[in-house]
Design a protein around this motif. Sequence first.
Motif, PDB file in Angstrom:
ATOM      1  N   ALA A   1       0.846  -1.190   0.000  1.00  0.00           N
ATOM      2  CA  ALA A   1       0.000   0.000   0.000  1.00  0.00           C
ATOM      3  C   ALA A   1       0.881   1.240   0.000  1.00  0.00           C
ATOM      4  O   ALA A   1       1.939   1.257   0.639  1.00  0.00           O
ATOM      5  N   PHE A   2       0.431   2.260  -0.721  1.00  0.00           N
ATOM      6  CA  PHE A   2       1.192   3.499  -0.857  1.00  0.00           C
ATOM      7  C   PHE A   2       0.233   4.676  -0.939  1.00  0.00           C
ATOM      8  O   PHE A   2      -0.913   4.531  -1.362  1.00  0.00           O
ATOM      9  N   GLU A   3       0.743   5.856  -0.558  1.00  0.00           N
ATOM     10  CA  GLU A   3       0.022   7.099  -0.804  1.00  0.00           C
ATOM     11  C   GLU A   3       0.781   7.857  -1.876  1.00  0.00           C
ATOM     12  O   GLU A   3       2.008   7.999  -1.807  1.00  0.00           O
ATOM     13  N   VAL A   4       0.049   8.327  -2.885  1.00  0.00           N
ATOM     14  CA  VAL A   4       0.618   9.161  -3.943  1.00  0.00           C
ATOM     15  C   VAL A   4       0.158  10.589  -3.681  1.00  0.00           C
ATOM     16  O   VAL A   4      -1.045  10.852  -3.589  1.00  0.00           O
ATOM     17  N   ASP A   5       1.119  11.509  -3.540  1.00  0.00           N
ATOM     18  CA  ASP A   5       0.806  12.908  -3.257  1.00  0.00           C
ATOM     19  C   ASP A   5       1.519  13.785  -4.278  1.00  0.00           C
ATOM     20  O   ASP A   5       2.729  13.649  -4.480  1.00  0.00           O
TER      21      ASP A   5
ATOM     22  N   THR B   1      -4.882  11.161  -6.879  1.00  0.00           N
ATOM     23  CA  THR B   1      -3.924  11.045  -5.784  1.00  0.00           C
ATOM     24  C   THR B   1      -4.599  10.429  -4.564  1.00  0.00           C
ATOM     25  O   THR B   1      -5.814  10.346  -4.485  1.00  0.00           O
ATOM     26  N   GLY B   2      -3.791   9.995  -3.607  1.00  0.00           N
ATOM     27  CA  GLY B   2      -4.300   9.379  -2.388  1.00  0.00           C
ATOM     28  C   GLY B   2      -3.736   7.986  -2.223  1.00  0.00           C
ATOM     29  O   GLY B   2      -2.722   7.630  -2.814  1.00  0.00           O
ATOM     30  N   ALA B   3      -4.413   7.190  -1.412  1.00  0.00           N
ATOM     31  CA  ALA B   3      -3.925   5.848  -1.082  1.00  0.00           C
ATOM     32  C   ALA B   3      -4.387   4.822  -2.113  1.00  0.00           C
ATOM     33  O   ALA B   3      -5.507   4.877  -2.616  1.00  0.00           O
ATOM     34  N   VAL B   4      -3.492   3.899  -2.396  1.00  0.00           N
ATOM     35  CA  VAL B   4      -3.781   2.782  -3.293  1.00  0.00           C
ATOM     36  C   VAL B   4      -3.155   1.540  -2.669  1.00  0.00           C
ATOM     37  O   VAL B   4      -2.128   1.630  -1.989  1.00  0.00           O
ATOM     38  N   ALA B   5      -3.793   0.383  -2.878  1.00  0.00           N
ATOM     39  CA  ALA B   5      -3.272  -0.837  -2.272  1.00  0.00           C
ATOM     40  C   ALA B   5      -3.523  -2.033  -3.187  1.00  0.00           C
ATOM     41  O   ALA B   5      -4.471  -2.047  -3.975  1.00  0.00           O
TER      42      ALA B   5
END
Length: 188
Positions: free
Chosen positions: A119-123, A177-181
Amino acid sequence: GVAVQVQGGDGTTTDGQGAYQLPGSGLAIAGFTRDGYTPAWREVLVPGGGVATPLDVRLRPRASTTAITVRDGGTIPNGTATLDVPVASLRADAAVALTPLGAQALPAPLPLGWAPVAAFEVDTGGVTLGAPLALVLPNTTPDPDRDVAVRFDAETRRWLRIEMENGVGARIPIASTGAVALARRDLV
């Protein structure tokens, strides 16, 4: 401290130990934010005159940013993943961060029976996307019977399924943008 804002209500700030009090009773949607950290939300059922203990929240410090230009695009490696930013996929030049999230640092829990594989957050610092980016997990081969790619919709506070490309590793398109998993269904 961490700012705690109740949807449609008052806010508060955590103390040095992370404790806080929510006014009123009933179902509360609490948002947790702190500058430089990933956000989180929790649904909390507060009994009248009682005390509720919501699921722990762990805000994660955002990863350092990488300057990406509209003209050149670029890639951002971060441990087990790489974010591909194609040419002209950003509406303006941006400082982009790819922050890894552990299971406790997700913005909201995954549905029961699911666990994050990655899981990652893209900003992008507020810069909107003109075309999808791609989160590449080169050392992760998804199980098509158990794994799905999801993104967190902060407006509805729900995880939504998104299509991913399978092959050698996983390639997950990022349309916002935001969290993706990459989430894995538990075996029964």
